[in-house]
Structure formats: C-alpha cells, structure tokens
Design a protein around this motif. Structure first.
Motif, mmCIF file in Angstrom:
data_model
loop_
_atom_site.group_PDB
_atom_site.id
_atom_site.type_symbol
_atom_site.label_atom_id
_atom_site.label_comp_id
_atom_site.label_asym_id
_atom_site.label_seq_id
_atom_site.Cartn_x
_atom_site.Cartn_y
_atom_site.Cartn_z
ATOM 1 N N ASP A 253 49.977 36.829 37.445
ATOM 2 C CA ASP A 253 48.719 37.405 36.974
ATOM 3 C C ASP A 253 48.659 37.539 35.460
ATOM 4 O OD1 ASP A 253 48.097 37.574 39.685
ATOM 5 O OD2 ASP A 253 48.951 39.582 39.847
ATOM 6 N N GLY A 345 46.916 42.289 33.770
ATOM 7 C CA GLY A 345 46.533 41.329 34.801
ATOM 8 C C GLY A 345 46.154 41.941 36.129
ATOM 9 N N GLY A 348 44.313 40.295 39.325
ATOM 10 C CA GLY A 348 44.607 38.871 39.425
ATOM 11 C C GLY A 348 45.155 38.496 40.785
ATOM 12 N N GLU A 349 45.826 39.455 41.444
ATOM 13 C CA GLU A 349 46.398 39.178 42.759
ATOM 14 C C GLU A 349 45.333 38.905 43.820
ATOM 15 O OE1 GLU A 349 46.201 43.761 42.427
ATOM 16 O OE2 GLU A 349 46.451 42.022 41.116
#
Length: 609
Positions: A253, A345, A348-349
């Motif tokens: 991410d 991040g 982002g997952e």
C-alpha cells in the motif's frame, strides 16, 4: 483544523446555550490545553475552531449578507478544485447547490458543518467512511457537536455505555455510533445531519458501496484508472501541503502510494518506524534509495510515563489504547516540526480484497455474509479476558459483533459477498479503528490517505473481484506504471509484480508465507488465538514500566476505580493480580483498562456545569 465545537440552541433558553458553550470552551482548555482559534455567535447558536498542535487552523467562513457560516475539520477536496483553507468558496458553493449536492462533490477526510441562518438549520456532513470523527450530544440547552467525545461527556453525572466499554476493553475498538458515554454519539459515515431548534431533525446517508457500478473494471482498466486517480490525488495533496512526508514500508500500500507521488512528478520525503532489523525498514530503505528519496527511520522510544499517557489522551479521548498511541504521538510530534502533513497508505488494502479469505470457497458469490464466521475470524480476535464486566452487563462478543455486521449491511441479498465484505470493512474497522488513529493524529497536524479520496476509493471498489484477489490489480499497476518498484521484493521476499512462467522462480518465498497463513487460519478455526507479537521485544513492557508508577497504582486500585460499577470485582482482582506475574496474557487489555481509567479520571477533575 484539529477540533471544533458547535452548540445549537434549543431556542427555549438561548442564554443557557451561551453558558454551555462557554463551559465547553473552558473544558476544552482543561482537558486538552486548547484555546479556540476563532469563535462565532449567532441567534441560533455558537461555534468555535481550534488549531492543531502544529498551529495550523481554518477560519470560520461567514457570508455577511445572509449570515450563513461554515467550518471544517480534517482535509477536504472539492470537485471544482477547492480544498482545505478555502472554506469561503465552499460556503458559496453550498449556497448555490445545497447540502446534498455539496456532499456528493466532496472527497477526503473531513467533517463540514454549515449554519444556514435563513432556514434556521445547521448541517453536518461526514466523509464516506466517517473516518474523521465527530460527535453529538443532546442536552436541555440544545445540541452540542464536536470532534471530541470526551469534551461532550458530563463530568458529574455521566453514564458509561456498557457495550462500548466492553468493546473497547476486549477489542480496543468501539463500533457503530457508540462512545464510552451513553449521552454522546458519533456521527455516522457518509451522512448529512440536519439539526433544527436544538434537536436532530433528519439524517440522510448519501453514499454506500452497493450504489456503485460493482464489477466494472477488469485488471488492465482497473490498474490504469487506479494509477490515474492516485496520481491526481497525489497532485492535489502536494498542492495543499507542499511538504508532506509519506509512510513507506515493505508492503504494497505505501509502495503504491509513494509511486503515485513520483508518477505525479513529486519526490516526497518518506519515513518508516520499527526495529532496525525488521523487513519494513530494510525494504523501504531499498525502495527509497532506488528512487533517490529522502528517507528516515524513526526509532521507537522505550519510556512510557503517565504524563505521556495523559498527553495521548488529549487527542484520543480514551477511545484508543493510550499506551500504544503514546508511541505514535511522539513520532508525529517529531515529524510535524519539519513537515506540513503526514500521508499514509491506509485503505490501499481495499484494492487487494482484504479479509476476503474468510469468504472461501464462495468468494464473489451473490450471497449474504456468514456474519458469525466473519465476527469470529476477523473482529472478535486477540487475547482478552471475556468476564471482566459484571454478568448483567456482559455480552457474547462474537454474537454481538455478528449483529453489528448484519446491521452494517452484511446480510443484503443480490450483492457479491466481496462487496458486502468491503462495506463492513469500511464502516466498521476503518471507520472506528483507522479513523480513531487518523482523527487523533489530525489534532497534531494534517494526516490523510489519498486512497480515501472518493475518486480513488470507488475505482478500487468497482474493480472486478478476480483482479483484486491476491493483490493482482496493484501488482499490475506497479509493473505497468512504476516497474522499478515492482521488481523490488516485498518484505515477504517475492516481487510486487504478477507472476508468470518467466519469473516464477522469484516467487518461491510465497510458499512459506502462505504456509504460515494457512496454519494461522486453521488455528483460528480451532479456536486458538495467539497474542500479537511486539515490534520491540527488547524494550521493557508497559506493565513493567507503569506498575512502578504510583499514579498508576492509584488509578488501578479496585477500591477507587471509576469503571468499577461495570466490572466484576472478583474477576478484576484476579486480572490485576496476574498482571504482576510473568507470562501475563492480557497486556493489551490491561493497557486499555488503564486508558479508560485515565479518561474517567480526567473528566472527574472538571468542575460541574
């Protein structure tokens, strides 16, 4: 802006609303050391904004002709190109199109509050995930709205919410609209609240995952659209905050995030924390070196003190483990003296089908979630003593969370279960866990994830499930648009690119990695839960440090504990006794119990209104 306060008069006694507003301003200083950046008084109520710890703040925008006003918290972006610190432009847009249209045009991490003097209405608009936390409380004087739940609790006759307290003590996360206090509720995600005459007149949800064009993008289209929107988001962030610092670890991410900044023509400074020998530190250093980025490794401090915990409490409101946030606080205080904003991040997952493994073998099928399985395998996890609360207040956490998952949309029909899992993940875990961390850090300095911007988030959610599994669309994006980072191995040892017969030899570490995951999954299904591993095993434990502090011994004396009315006396005595012994299993729960007592102690010191 780091915090705000609005008191909306019931009109039955405007003087009483004025008194409450002043009392809450005094309370904000006593609890958090905050004095307002700006205040405003109208016939309908009162408002104030507070600066972040780094001094950044937003003014209350006012239209002198109509008397309408607007304030914001967090970092927002508007479809027209407006962004935080341009609140006057946002107010003008509201006056043109109204609250509903305005909500659809916003993205980011935000709460927007609008006072419409002509209609006699106050609106509050929350971001898609409710990640930027805000709370409201009803009192005889009217409605109070703030970025702080602790600020709105009554110091003399508060009543603890037993379910919220058990959620926090057992899991470290409070769900739905609950807070530690019965009389304080959180604003829901993706919602427009309408307050009139000192009461909530309506709540309208303006966005939901099941309203999107699900399963639209294939892998190539998804990778291209995601890269385009991420680069645009990075450009908007750097325009608003010209000197940000980005998290960079060994995973997907943050790698995708920083590559988008580079793709947008900006080379951000980057940072990683953790043990020097850890995979995150090693891999992030290699990534930064290959791109010529200024990169730093922040060492985690060893000392935990009650003074440090009280400083953490000022931004977490007792809703996040103060021992854990003590570490985060010190990192961000240091970085905020050099940079303008922190980018990470988070979210982002979502592009990688996070937690979808619990859906197997029916992944992507249009069927409701197995809410009990999701609760057991993904939410009611970790080590906790399940009988700390008195029997009459105790809930079965797996059953309780399965009901929360069901209410959050997990039992809908006609929707792919992957999309249902996304909805639950965003409005449960990311709203209340990630959002609590982000909202706390936002009181120090601006903190946001470009993946949360609506333009980016919707691309991820609309990409076909088969290309989100095993992080495929992210790997396709990196290989196509930033191949130099696609070939550098992740912390697990294999590269961040799609596998094919030519590079298959580079993926041999994946067998060991997934072997560990399968073993862990089998253990969970068997009811075996392992305690989280510490990132700093050589440091003295919080228990060893804090039990030696007289203030802690006083706070955790059962005869004086303010949460004792909720706790089973015999279970509590045994829990505290065992916490002095080596091999104690419930260190994290002990830290959360201390956090709760610190929160209750802090408000008990306040004068009654």
């Amino acid at each position: 802006m780091g915090n705000f306060l609005v008191v909306i008069s019931s009109h039955s006694d405007p003087a009483a609303a004025s008194d409450r507003f002043q009392y809450l301003l005094d309370t904000a200083f006593a609890l958090k050391g905050q004095r307002p950046f700006q205040t405003r008084e109208t016939h309908a109520g009162f408002s104030a904004t507070f600066p972040r710890r780094n001094g950044s703040a937003c003014a209350i925008a006012v239209d002198e002709q109509s008397g309408n006003w607007l304030l914001t918290s967090g970092s927002w972006f508007h479809a027209s190109g407006l962004a935080s610190r341009e609140e006057m432009g946002l107010l003008r847009r509201y006056q043109e199109v109204g609250a509903e249209r305005l909500a659809q045009e916003l993205e980011g991490f935000f709460v927007v509050v609008i006072g419409d003097m002509e209609q006699g209405i106050t609106y509050a608009i929350t971001d898609l995930v409710g990640s930027c936390h805000a709370f409201w409380s009803q009192t005889p004087e009217g409605i109070s709205v703030s970025g702080s739940s602790l600020l709105l609790a009554n110091p003399r006759d508060y009543k603890l919410d037993g379910v919220a307290c058990q959620e926090f003590l057992d899991l470290g996360v409070i769900y739905e609209a609950r807070t530690l206090f019965n009389n304080v509720r959180k604003l829901r995600p993706a919602s427009i609240y309408r307050f009139e005459k000192g009461a909530v007149s309506s709540v309208h949800q303006y966005w939901c995952v099941n309203q999107l064009r699900l399963e639209t993008y294939d892998g190539d289209e998804g990778a291209e659209a995601l890269w385009s929107k991420l680069c645009q988001a990075a450009s908007r962030v750097t325009k608003l905050y010209p000197r940000p610092i980005c998290d960079l670890t060994g995973g997907y991410d943050s790698r995708a995030l920083v590559s988008a900044f580079l793709g947008a023509g900006f080379a951000p400074s980057t940072v990683v924390s953790g043990p020097a020998q850890g995979g995150d530190v090693r891999v992030s250093s290699e990534l930064a070196k290959s791109a010529g980025l200024e990169h730093r490794h922040v060492q985690e401090g060893a000392n935990v003190t009650t003074d440090g915990l009280r400083r953490a409490l000022q931004v977490t409101d007792g809703e996040y483990d103060a021992v854990e946030y003590h570490r985060i606080l010190n990192i961000h205080l240091g970085l905020s003296s050099e940079f303008e904003a922190s980018c990470n991040g988070s979210f982002g997952e979502v592009a990688r089908g996070f937690w979808w493994e619990v859906l197997w073998p029916h992944t992507g099928v249009k069927r409701p979630l197995d809410v009990l399985a999701v609760a057991r395998l993904r939410y009611a996890t970790g080590k906790f003593h399940s009988r700390l609360l008195v029997r009459e207040a105790r809930v079965d956490m797996v059953v309780h969370l399965s009901e929360v998952i069901q209410r959050t949309g997990g039992s809908q029909h006609g929707i792919p279960n992957t999309s249902l899992m996304d909805q639950v993940y965003l409005w449960m875990r990311m709203q209340r866990w990630q959002g609590r961390i982000a909202s706390s850090t936002n009181q120090i300095w601006p903190c946001l994830s470009p993946f949360l911007l609506r333009s980016v988030l919707e691309v991820m959610l609309e990409t076909q499930a088969k290309f989100r599994r095993r992080s495929l669309v992210i790997r396709m994006m990196l290989k196509r648009f930033y191949p130099a980072w696609a070939v550098i191995p992740l912390e697990h040892g294999y590269p961040a690119m799609p596998a094919n017969w030519k590079n298959l030899h580079r993926f041999y570490p994946i067998a060991e990695y997934y072997g560990r995951k399968i073993k862990s999954r089998i253990a969970r299904k068997a009811g075996i839960r392992s305690a989280p591993m510490s990132n700093t095993p050589d440091l003295p434990s919080p228990l060893e440090q804090l039990w030696g502090d007289e203030q802690v011994r006083i706070l955790l004396d059962p005869k004086h504990m303010r949460s004792a009315t909720l706790l089973d006396a015999e279970a509590l005595a045994g829990f505290l006794k065992r916490s002095h012994e080596k091999g104690f299993e419930y260190t994290e729960q002990w830290c959360r119990l201390l956090t709760l007592e610190l929160a209750l102690d802090s408000i008990s010191r306040l004068p009654a209104k």
